[in-house]
Design a protein around this motif. Structure first.
Motif, PDB file in Angstrom:
ATOM      1  N   ARG A   2     -32.819   6.162   2.009  1.00  0.00           N
ATOM      2  CA  ARG A   2     -33.928   5.395   2.591  1.00  0.00           C
ATOM      3  C   ARG A   2     -34.985   6.379   3.052  1.00  0.00           C
ATOM      4  NH1 ARG A   2     -34.950   0.438   4.641  1.00  0.00           N
ATOM      5  NH2 ARG A   2     -32.784  -0.228   4.417  1.00  0.00           N
ATOM      6  N   ALA A   3     -36.239   6.090   2.715  1.00  0.00           N
ATOM      7  CA  ALA A   3     -37.352   6.963   3.084  1.00  0.00           C
ATOM      8  C   ALA A   3     -38.358   6.207   3.934  1.00  0.00           C
ATOM      9  CB  ALA A   3     -38.046   7.480   1.826  1.00  0.00           C
ATOM     10  N   HIS A   4     -39.019   6.954   4.820  1.00  0.00           N
ATOM     11  CA  HIS A   4     -40.162   6.414   5.562  1.00  0.00           C
ATOM     12  C   HIS A   4     -41.194   7.529   5.744  1.00  0.00           C
ATOM     13  CE1 HIS A   4     -37.843   8.088   8.954  1.00  0.00           C
ATOM     14  NE2 HIS A   4     -39.024   8.296   9.490  1.00  0.00           N
ATOM     15  N   HIS A  24     -54.937  13.978   1.544  1.00  0.00           N
ATOM     16  CA  HIS A  24     -54.483  14.833   0.442  1.00  0.00           C
ATOM     17  C   HIS A  24     -52.973  15.072   0.432  1.00  0.00           C
ATOM     18  CE1 HIS A  24     -58.630  15.630  -0.505  1.00  0.00           C
ATOM     19  NE2 HIS A  24     -58.852  15.962   0.748  1.00  0.00           N
ATOM     20  N   THR A  25     -52.310  14.835   1.554  1.00  0.00           N
ATOM     21  CA  THR A  25     -50.870  15.069   1.618  1.00  0.00           C
ATOM     22  C   THR A  25     -50.176  13.978   2.427  1.00  0.00           C
ATOM     23  OG1 THR A  25     -51.031  16.445   3.600  1.00  0.00           O
ATOM     24  CG2 THR A  25     -51.102  17.587   1.466  1.00  0.00           C
ATOM     25  N   MET A  26     -48.889  13.852   2.162  1.00  0.00           N
ATOM     26  CA  MET A  26     -48.024  12.966   2.944  1.00  0.00           C
ATOM     27  C   MET A  26     -46.755  13.733   3.272  1.00  0.00           C
ATOM     28  SD  MET A  26     -47.987   9.283   1.113  1.00  0.00           S
ATOM     29  CE  MET A  26     -49.364   8.810   0.093  1.00  0.00           C
ATOM     30  N   VAL A  27     -46.183  13.442   4.428  1.00  0.00           N
ATOM     31  CA  VAL A  27     -44.890  13.989   4.814  1.00  0.00           C
ATOM     32  C   VAL A  27     -43.963  12.808   5.053  1.00  0.00           C
ATOM     33  CG1 VAL A  27     -43.608  15.383   6.478  1.00  0.00           C
ATOM     34  CG2 VAL A  27     -45.948  16.042   5.838  1.00  0.00           C
ATOM     35  N   LEU A  28     -42.820  12.854   4.411  1.00  0.00           N
ATOM     36  CA  LEU A  28     -41.860  11.762   4.520  1.00  0.00           C
ATOM     37  C   LEU A  28     -40.496  12.286   4.944  1.00  0.00           C
ATOM     38  CD1 LEU A  28     -43.910  10.990   1.993  1.00  0.00           C
ATOM     39  CD2 LEU A  28     -42.465   8.984   1.990  1.00  0.00           C
ATOM     40  N   GLU A  29     -39.685  11.373   5.436  1.00  0.00           N
ATOM     41  CA  GLU A  29     -38.296  11.684   5.779  1.00  0.00           C
ATOM     42  C   GLU A  29     -37.405  10.772   4.960  1.00  0.00           C
ATOM     43  OE1 GLU A  29     -35.922  12.444   9.804  1.00  0.00           O
ATOM     44  OE2 GLU A  29     -36.581  10.358   9.602  1.00  0.00           O
ATOM     45  N   GLY A  30     -36.289  11.315   4.507  1.00  0.00           N
ATOM     46  CA  GLY A  30     -35.310  10.527   3.777  1.00  0.00           C
ATOM     47  C   GLY A  30     -33.930  10.780   4.334  1.00  0.00           C
ATOM     48  N   ASN A  31     -33.120   9.748   4.331  1.00  0.00           N
ATOM     49  CA  ASN A  31     -31.748   9.860   4.820  1.00  0.00           C
ATOM     50  C   ASN A  31     -30.808   9.102   3.910  1.00  0.00           C
ATOM     51  OD1 ASN A  31     -31.769  11.205   7.614  1.00  0.00           O
ATOM     52  ND2 ASN A  31     -33.460   9.739   7.728  1.00  0.00           N
ATOM     53  N   ILE A  32     -29.615   9.631   3.780  1.00  0.00           N
ATOM     54  CA  ILE A  32     -28.543   8.927   3.093  1.00  0.00           C
ATOM     55  C   ILE A  32     -27.510   8.578   4.155  1.00  0.00           C
ATOM     56  CG2 ILE A  32     -26.697   9.044   1.380  1.00  0.00           C
ATOM     57  CD1 ILE A  32     -28.432  11.072  -0.171  1.00  0.00           C
ATOM     58  N   PHE A  33     -27.302   7.288   4.340  1.00  0.00           N
ATOM     59  CA  PHE A  33     -26.269   6.763   5.222  1.00  0.00           C
ATOM     60  C   PHE A  33     -25.360   5.881   4.390  1.00  0.00           C
ATOM     61  CE2 PHE A  33     -29.448   7.546   8.536  1.00  0.00           C
ATOM     62  CZ  PHE A  33     -28.659   8.012   9.589  1.00  0.00           C
TER      63      PHE A  33
END
Length: 169
Positions: free
Chosen positions: A122-124, A131-140
């Motif tokens: 799951r990412a948010h 020009h840029t994006m920073v995202l976080e992803g987790n596997i649960f």
């Protein structure tokens, strides 16, 4: 030199039940790619499902021997693909028309081994700029076990209409 038909016959002849199950799934998903149900060969080969809404993206793959390493656990590189795909799918859904997002940095922390039948990332979005994006992803896992966490930076670039393969020809 042998034909693909001869090679396929040899593969079938030398396959065990696990080999045949994996090959059957692979070929079924390859056909789905040809029919437009998957956008890439990678998505098809991993049998990815994607769900994206305004706030998040979830990408799921089956946990089968097809994705396992030599110690019979999901390969870290496959988990990286899963996390990158979840984050990239969300990033691309937020891009203005005529642009696309590409990964510029991916940092992953593997926390434990995935043991359930499916693996979902799951990412948010943490930050979205011009020009840029920073995202976080987790596997649960469904049982709450935290498998991996990642951050990714994505650069927003003009969308190319031709594929890389077409450009090389």
């Amino acid at each position: 030199m042998c034909t693909i038909t001869e090679q396929f016959a040899r593969i079938i002849e030398n396959s065990n039940e696990e080999d045949l199950a994996i090959l059957t799934d692979y070929l079924s998903n390859f056909e789905k790619k040809q029919q437009g149900e998957f956008s890439t060969y990678l998505s098809a080969s991993l049998n990815m499902t994607r769900i994206t809404d305004e706030q998040s993206s979830v990408v799921t793959i089956p946990n089968t021997p097809f994705i396992h390493n030599n110690v019979a656990i999901p390969h870290g590189g496959i988990l990286a693909v899963l996390l990158d795909t979840a984050m990239g799918t969300l990033a691309n859904s937020k891009c203005p028309n005529g642009t696309t997002a590409v990964t510029t940095n991916l940092t992953i922390h593997y926390l434990t081994v995935a043991t359930e039948e499916t693996i979902s990332a799951r990412a948010h979005i943490i930050r979205s700029g011009r020009h840029t994006m920073v995202l976080e992803g987790n596997i649960f896992q469904a049982d709450g076990k935290h498998i991996a966490t990642a951050t990714g930076s994505f650069f927003i670039i003009p969308e190319k209409k031709e594929s890389i393969t077409a450009l090389q020809q």
